[in-house]
Design an enzyme around this catalytic site. Structure first.
Site, PDB file in Angstrom:
ATOM      1  N   ASP A  69       0.798 -14.089 -12.642  1.00  0.00           N
ATOM      2  CA  ASP A  69      -0.225 -15.029 -12.229  1.00  0.00           C
ATOM      3  C   ASP A  69      -1.430 -15.072 -13.426  1.00  0.00           C
ATOM      4  O   ASP A  69      -2.117 -15.892 -13.352  1.00  0.00           O
ATOM      5  CB  ASP A  69      -0.797 -14.958 -10.780  1.00  0.00           C
TER       6      ASP A  69
ATOM      7  N   HIS B 149      -0.007  -4.872  -8.920  1.00  0.00           N
ATOM      8  CA  HIS B 149       1.247  -5.175  -8.375  1.00  0.00           C
ATOM      9  C   HIS B 149       1.833  -4.005  -7.506  1.00  0.00           C
ATOM     10  O   HIS B 149       1.879  -2.932  -7.872  1.00  0.00           O
ATOM     11  CB  HIS B 149       2.323  -5.696  -9.365  1.00  0.00           C
TER      12      HIS B 149
HETATM   13  N1  ACO Z   1      -8.764  -5.481  -8.964  1.00  0.00           N
HETATM   14  C1  ACO Z   1      -9.435  -4.324  -8.630  1.00  0.00           C
HETATM   15  N2  ACO Z   1      -8.840  -3.314  -7.884  1.00  0.00           N
HETATM   16  C2  ACO Z   1      -7.573  -3.300  -7.704  1.00  0.00           C
HETATM   17  C3  ACO Z   1      -6.772  -4.425  -7.757  1.00  0.00           C
HETATM   18  C4  ACO Z   1      -7.506  -5.470  -8.368  1.00  0.00           C
HETATM   19  N3  ACO Z   1      -6.676  -6.539  -8.750  1.00  0.00           N
HETATM   20  N4  ACO Z   1      -5.487  -4.372  -7.185  1.00  0.00           N
HETATM   21  C5  ACO Z   1      -5.678  -3.248  -6.574  1.00  0.00           C
HETATM   22  N5  ACO Z   1      -6.626  -2.715  -6.894  1.00  0.00           N
HETATM   23  C6  ACO Z   1      -7.010  -1.157  -6.476  1.00  0.00           C
HETATM   24  C7  ACO Z   1      -7.233  -1.145  -4.950  1.00  0.00           C
HETATM   25  O1  ACO Z   1      -8.656  -1.443  -4.428  1.00  0.00           O
HETATM   26  C8  ACO Z   1      -6.826   0.236  -4.570  1.00  0.00           C
HETATM   27  O2  ACO Z   1      -7.737   1.028  -5.037  1.00  0.00           O
HETATM   28  P1  ACO Z   1      -8.013   2.604  -4.398  1.00  0.00           P
HETATM   29  O3  ACO Z   1      -6.620   3.250  -4.638  1.00  0.00           O
HETATM   30  O4  ACO Z   1      -9.273   3.186  -5.023  1.00  0.00           O
HETATM   31  O5  ACO Z   1      -8.218   2.316  -2.741  1.00  0.00           O
HETATM   32  C9  ACO Z   1      -5.497   0.612  -5.659  1.00  0.00           C
HETATM   33  O6  ACO Z   1      -5.958  -0.315  -6.744  1.00  0.00           O
HETATM   34  C10 ACO Z   1      -4.366   0.136  -5.093  1.00  0.00           C
HETATM   35  O7  ACO Z   1      -4.320  -1.190  -4.433  1.00  0.00           O
HETATM   36  P2  ACO Z   1      -3.557  -1.758  -3.234  1.00  0.00           P
HETATM   37  O8  ACO Z   1      -4.217  -3.036  -2.714  1.00  0.00           O
HETATM   38  O9  ACO Z   1      -3.385  -0.454  -2.090  1.00  0.00           O
HETATM   39  O10 ACO Z   1      -2.195  -1.984  -3.918  1.00  0.00           O
HETATM   40  P3  ACO Z   1      -1.202  -2.990  -3.260  1.00  0.00           P
HETATM   41  O11 ACO Z   1       0.353  -2.600  -4.059  1.00  0.00           O
HETATM   42  O12 ACO Z   1      -1.043  -2.826  -1.835  1.00  0.00           O
HETATM   43  O13 ACO Z   1      -1.543  -4.500  -3.455  1.00  0.00           O
HETATM   44  C11 ACO Z   1      -1.709  -6.209  -4.902  1.00  0.00           C
HETATM   45  C12 ACO Z   1      -0.905  -4.931  -4.409  1.00  0.00           C
HETATM   46  C13 ACO Z   1      -1.851  -7.136  -3.583  1.00  0.00           C
HETATM   47  C14 ACO Z   1      -1.133  -7.226  -5.767  1.00  0.00           C
HETATM   48  C15 ACO Z   1      -3.029  -6.005  -5.541  1.00  0.00           C
HETATM   49  O14 ACO Z   1      -3.175  -5.538  -6.599  1.00  0.00           O
HETATM   50  C16 ACO Z   1      -4.155  -7.428  -5.610  1.00  0.00           C
HETATM   51  O15 ACO Z   1      -4.782  -7.726  -4.621  1.00  0.00           O
HETATM   52  N6  ACO Z   1      -3.965  -7.775  -6.690  1.00  0.00           N
HETATM   53  C17 ACO Z   1      -4.973  -9.001  -6.845  1.00  0.00           C
HETATM   54  C18 ACO Z   1      -4.161 -10.532  -6.376  1.00  0.00           C
HETATM   55  C19 ACO Z   1      -3.052 -10.778  -7.235  1.00  0.00           C
HETATM   56  O16 ACO Z   1      -3.179 -10.941  -8.350  1.00  0.00           O
HETATM   57  N7  ACO Z   1      -1.895 -10.822  -6.435  1.00  0.00           N
HETATM   58  C20 ACO Z   1      -0.669 -11.445  -7.230  1.00  0.00           C
HETATM   59  C21 ACO Z   1       0.572 -10.296  -7.260  1.00  0.00           C
HETATM   60  S1  ACO Z   1       1.833 -10.887  -8.083  1.00  0.00           S
HETATM   61  C22 ACO Z   1       2.743 -12.007  -7.051  1.00  0.00           C
HETATM   62  O17 ACO Z   1       2.567 -12.248  -5.960  1.00  0.00           O
HETATM   63  C23 ACO Z   1       3.251 -13.153  -8.105  1.00  0.00           C
END
Ligand code: ACO
Length: 428
Positions: free
Chosen positions: A374, A317
């Site tokens: 979620d 998140h």
């Molecule tokens: N699985 C694996 N790796 C992940 C995940 C994941 N679910 N989420 C983040 N990471 C990793 C990224 O690859 C990144 O790694 P790095 O630093 O080595 O490059 C690091 O964690 C940070 O991730 P970002 O994408 O930069 O974080 P951001 O804050 O921009 O994104 C998000 C947050 C979009 C929710 C992301 O965690 C994600 O895609 N999660 C899966 C989808 C999801 O569950 N969304 C629901 C969110 S809650 C809502 O909207 C109600």
């Protein structure tokens, strides 16, 4: 005493610029850089707005480090399952919890406003079988702006209030009809004798022309109070979440003076994406794809592999780098309802194995990746016999009071401006 300002120095020229630091009532302070471009001729650069506060707000507070979420000052843990979703919606929209009398009046008004103009219902006919309910909801919500033009008189307090309550009341009807239309079953009209959440389950499940006790597979169309209560708590947990992607979209569209229902419709579009509200649907797909507890380690490795686009859905998140308090509350609800709602134990076992494996893995620990809301909602919604395609529409129904409140706050802020960011141009 130190001044409450921040000085930025351009090391190329030695020119310094001083900006006020503004403290909120809680949370990080902000540096007021509104005059930065005028002062320096430069823009600030913050793709994805990771360091940008886009507005001032009194509605919802999140402390992502300490797993705290509050609506109008109330801890979410004191609201979900303890106050009705309608009362919580009233709290968000009106600023205070309703008195008993206000609560009854609000409930009656919402029941009364839950019907759709028949013209909107005819719009469903134009959409193909199998249309995703989110597509239909977006179209129907935009179409509402053609039926209700009262945004033109928003200075009239009554019209302002009515406009906000109307869209809130109609969304469960739009959602249930969008689904039934997608599978070609007759539409069920709202029943004014039912409470908001029960009415939604009724419109989703029922058969026209009366009760159908047994459907031959052990199921029936009766609605248990425990189901209504569980869904009510889920809606409450989704009701607002400060300046997330969809809310920011609603505010941006609202800032152009577009019709409020069009602004809400743009929120529906933004929420649909799998990085946002669409993730709840993807979590279920993923748990089914994993298929068995023994496959969990392989999928955890896949999620960690930077050459693989696979992400663990329902994990991570932008704001919570610690536990998501909504997910915690849902997990408790899941445990409580395990027996009563006959939750799918195989899916639960896989979910628990994924959670355990991720939480003990350095990749997830180092990045502060915890299960989000979620991750838990899907298993409960499945037990409520909600089709997967309706997971994100339920998020919409829950989020409407938040979007309406945020849009209203924008409109009532005399200093609000059209949202118009700038860019770092690197083209020809
Ligand atoms: N699985 C694996 N790796 C992940 C995940 C994941 N679910 N989420 C983040 N990471 C990793 C990224 O690859 C990144 O790694 P790095 O630093 O080595 O490059 C690091 O964690 C940070 O991730 P970002 O994408 O930069 O974080 P951001 O804050 O921009 O994104 C998000 C947050 C979009 C929710 C992301 O965690 C994600 O895609 N999660 C899966 C989808 C999801 O569950 N969304 C629901 C969110 S809650 C809502 O909207 C109600």
């Amino acid at each position: 005493m130190a001044k409450n300002t921040m000085t930025l120095t351009d090391n190329r020229t030695g020119t310094s610029y001083e900006y006020n630091i503004i403290d909120g009532s809680r949370g990080p302070s902000v540096v007021d850089i509104r005059s930065f471009y005028k002062d320096s001729g430069m823009f600030t650069y913050d793709p994805g707005y990771t360091s940008t506060a886009s507005c001032e707000s009194k509605i919802t507070f999140i402390d992502g480090e300490n797993s705290e979420l509050r609506y109008r000052g109330y801890d979410i843990r004191d609201l979900a399952g303890k106050k009705s979703f309608l009362d919580v919606s009233y709290l968000l929209m009106m600023g205070e919890l309703p008195t008993k009398e206000q609560s009854i009046d609000f409930d009656l008004e919402i029941r009364h406003r839950s019907f759709l103009n028949e013209g909107i219902i005819r719009l469903f006919d134009a959409l193909p079988d199998g249309a995703h309910p989110m597509a239909t909801m977006g179209a129907a919500t935009t179409a509402l702006s053609a039926f209700y033009k009262d945004h033109l008189h928003l200075e009239d307090e009554e019209e302002f209030k009515t406009m906000r309550r109307r869209i809130f009341a109609k969304m469960p009807t739009i959602a249930a009809m969008a689904y039934r239309n997608s599978i070609g079953t007759p539409l069920i009209y709202p029943d004014v004798n039912r409470y908001f959440t029960e009415n939604f389950l009724y419109m989703l499940r029922s058969y026209p022309g009366g009760k159908m006790k047994y459907l031959g597979n052990g199921l029936n169309d009766e609605i248990k109070q425990v189901e209504v209560d569980a869904l009510d708590a889920i809606l409450t947990l989704h009701a607002d979440h400060e300046q997330n992607a969809s809310t920011t979209t609603v505010r941006n569209v609202g800032s152009t003076e577009a019709h409020p229902y069009v602004a809400i419709s743009s929120g529906i579009a933004a929420l649909w994406g799998s990085a946002h509200g669409g993730a709840n649907e993807k979590v279920m797909d993923q748990l089914r794809l994993i298929g068995d507890v023994k496959n969990v380690p392989a999928y955890i490795e896949k999620a960690k592999d930077k050459n693989d686009p696979f992400r663990l859905m329902g994990f991570g998140h932008r704001v919570y780098k610690n536990r998501d308090p909504r997910a915690e509350t849902l997990k408790k609800l899941q445990d409580q309802l395990k027996e009563e709602l006959n939750l799918d134990s195989k899916l639960l076992d896989i979910a628990h194995a994924v959670e355990e494996a991720a939480l003990s893995d350095d990749y997830f620990k180092d990045r502060g990746l915890y299960p989000n809301i979620d991750f838990y909602s899907g298993v409960i919604l499945t037990a409520l016999r909600i089709p997967i395609a309706m997971f994100t529409p339920i998020f919409v129904i829950g989020r409407i009071p938040g979007w309406i409140s945020q849009w209203s706050e924008l409109k009532q802020d005399p200093s609000h401006k059209i949202a118009r960011p700038r860019q770092l141009y690197t083209g020809k």
